[in-house]
Design a protein around this motif. Structure first.
Motif, mmCIF file in Angstrom:
data_model
loop_
_atom_site.group_PDB
_atom_site.id
_atom_site.type_symbol
_atom_site.label_atom_id
_atom_site.label_comp_id
_atom_site.label_asym_id
_atom_site.label_seq_id
_atom_site.Cartn_x
_atom_site.Cartn_y
_atom_site.Cartn_z
ATOM 1 N N ASP A 60 57.150 -15.322 -63.727
ATOM 2 C CA ASP A 60 55.719 -15.131 -63.477
ATOM 3 C C ASP A 60 55.254 -13.802 -64.066
ATOM 4 O OD1 ASP A 60 53.277 -15.805 -62.622
ATOM 5 O OD2 ASP A 60 53.651 -15.565 -60.483
ATOM 6 N N GLU A 61 54.079 -13.837 -64.653
ATOM 7 C CA GLU A 61 53.547 -12.646 -65.305
ATOM 8 C C GLU A 61 52.239 -12.280 -64.616
ATOM 9 O OE1 GLU A 61 54.060 -9.753 -66.906
ATOM 10 O OE2 GLU A 61 55.351 -10.988 -68.134
ATOM 11 N N VAL A 62 52.297 -11.287 -63.745
ATOM 12 C CA VAL A 62 51.106 -11.015 -62.926
ATOM 13 C C VAL A 62 50.102 -10.138 -63.649
ATOM 14 C CG1 VAL A 62 52.152 -11.357 -60.668
ATOM 15 C CG2 VAL A 62 52.344 -9.140 -61.770
ATOM 16 N N GLU A 63 50.553 -9.392 -64.660
ATOM 17 C CA GLU A 63 49.647 -8.401 -65.244
ATOM 18 C C GLU A 63 48.954 -8.865 -66.509
ATOM 19 O OE1 GLU A 63 51.766 -4.753 -65.576
ATOM 20 O OE2 GLU A 63 51.953 -4.581 -63.404
ATOM 21 N N ASN A 64 49.286 -10.049 -66.968
ATOM 22 C CA ASN A 64 48.646 -10.515 -68.198
ATOM 23 C C ASN A 64 48.076 -11.902 -67.960
ATOM 24 O OD1 ASN A 64 48.666 -12.042 -70.872
ATOM 25 N ND2 ASN A 64 48.819 -9.910 -71.496
ATOM 26 N N SER A 65 46.769 -12.038 -68.077
ATOM 27 C CA SER A 65 46.132 -13.305 -67.711
ATOM 28 C C SER A 65 46.460 -14.413 -68.712
ATOM 29 C CB SER A 65 44.617 -13.124 -67.593
ATOM 30 O OG SER A 65 44.102 -12.716 -68.838
ATOM 31 N N VAL A 66 46.664 -14.051 -70.003
ATOM 32 C CA VAL A 66 47.004 -15.076 -70.999
ATOM 33 C C VAL A 66 48.365 -15.699 -70.660
ATOM 34 C CG1 VAL A 66 47.593 -15.454 -73.429
ATOM 35 C CG2 VAL A 66 45.610 -14.065 -72.832
ATOM 36 N N ARG A 68 49.862 -15.566 -67.805
ATOM 37 C CA ARG A 68 49.788 -16.213 -66.484
ATOM 38 C C ARG A 68 49.178 -17.608 -66.614
ATOM 39 N NH1 ARG A 68 48.770 -14.012 -60.568
ATOM 40 N NH2 ARG A 68 50.678 -15.052 -59.953
ATOM 41 N N ASP A 69 48.078 -17.704 -67.385
ATOM 42 C CA ASP A 69 47.426 -19.012 -67.566
ATOM 43 C C ASP A 69 48.374 -19.989 -68.262
ATOM 44 O OD1 ASP A 69 45.236 -17.963 -66.380
ATOM 45 O OD2 ASP A 69 44.046 -17.740 -68.222
ATOM 46 N N THR A 72 50.854 -21.196 -65.778
ATOM 47 C CA THR A 72 50.208 -22.116 -64.824
ATOM 48 C C THR A 72 50.049 -23.506 -65.443
ATOM 49 O OG1 THR A 72 49.017 -20.234 -63.942
ATOM 50 C CG2 THR A 72 48.180 -22.405 -63.330
ATOM 51 N N ASP A 158 52.224 -12.250 -74.302
ATOM 52 C CA ASP A 158 50.904 -12.510 -74.876
ATOM 53 C C ASP A 158 50.949 -12.148 -76.367
ATOM 54 O OD1 ASP A 158 48.304 -12.494 -75.681
ATOM 55 O OD2 ASP A 158 47.558 -11.329 -73.976
#
Ligand SMILES: [Zn+2]
Length: 274
Positions: A60-66, A68-69, A72, A158
């Protein structure tokens, strides 16, 4: 008047030699257990008489939204090409069971695997390898599903911030791999090539490229070493990682469609025997 010297009685407690022998015996027992465990892992994962369970664990990558998405949105069909490739190649080498390998997507894990320093010495490497094995056990248990035999942890980067990622690794001792991949739809199929490569490392396959030049090693790193003319090679050998377009040009495959398991690799993972 002289006082007679006291007579020394028998020493209480154990002889130090006994303790030293006990310590040596315990160390030998630990060593023998480790050797047996590694041998058992090697034989049980390459006997090909039942389906080998491989788990893919996105980190899981909590600090990067790309990233994380991307994680998901990950679904089993995004990694289905890995199992299809391994099973097709296994069948081509005569493995008889219908599903030699099952590659399953596991829920993301929160904890990141321990990092290996680029300039680590042999003892630091051993320590890191031990920490990675303990991490793999802990992290795969946290998924709530039965742990698979082989655990591959995938760290997604990312691509807008990261042009090149650290080296991925696959360890036969511990049956664990750490893959650095790109969180990009466009890179999903090349990620699968790297994941398949590291899975095969955990089964005992070795690299078949020159680390200095990244050139595939002839003949073991060539998909079709007997081909005339030798160049261009139409396919990539999975543990070579690149195909030779000519004597000095080497290309990475865009997907597993143009990749094969060469004979030297098949021997190492016991798909064929000498
Ligand atoms: Zn490798």
């Amino acid at each position: 008047m002289t006082v007679p010297a006291p007579v020394r009685g028998p020493r209480r407690g154990c002889n130090p030699d006994v303790w030293r022998n006990v310590r040596i015996a315990i160390l030998l027992l630990i060593l023998a257990t480790a050797v047996w465990s590694n041998l058992y892992d090697r034989l049980s994962t390459t006997d090909w008489d039942e389906t080998l369970q491989v788990g893919i664990f996105p980190v899981d990558e909590v600090e990067n939204s790309v990233a994380r998405d991307y994680i998901t949105d990950l679904s089993a069909n995004r990694i289905a090409d890995i199992e299809a490739f391994l099973n097709q190649e296994a069948h081509d080498y005569g493995i008889g069971i219908s599903r030699p390998v099952r590659v399953e997507l596991y829920p993301p894990v929160v904890e990141h695997p321990p990092e290996r320093a680029a300039d680590s010495n042999v003892f630091q490497n051993m320590w890191w390898s031990l920490k990675l094995r303990l991490y793999a056990r802990r992290a795969s248990r946290a998924s709530g599903k039965p742990p698979p035999q082989i655990r591959i942890f995938v760290i997604y980067h990312d691509p807008t911030f990261t042009q090149s990622v650290p080296h991925s690794v696959g360890l036969q001792k511990g049956l664990v791999g750490v893959v650095h991949a790109f969180a990009s739809e466009r890179m999903t199929r090349t990620n699968s090539v790297v994941i398949a490569h590291e899975i095969l490392h955990t089964l005992g396959a070795t690299d078949k490229y020159d680390p200095a030049t990244l050139a595939p090693i002839y003949p073991i790193g060539y998909a079709e070493p007997e081909k005339t003319p030798r160049f261009p090679q139409p396919f990539t050998e999975i543990m070579a990682g690149r195909r030779a377009v000519d004597a000095s040009t080497f290309e990475m495959p865009q997907s597993l469609d143009r990749v094969v398991v060469g004979e030297a690799t098949a021997l190492e993972i016991r798909w064929i025997k000498k």
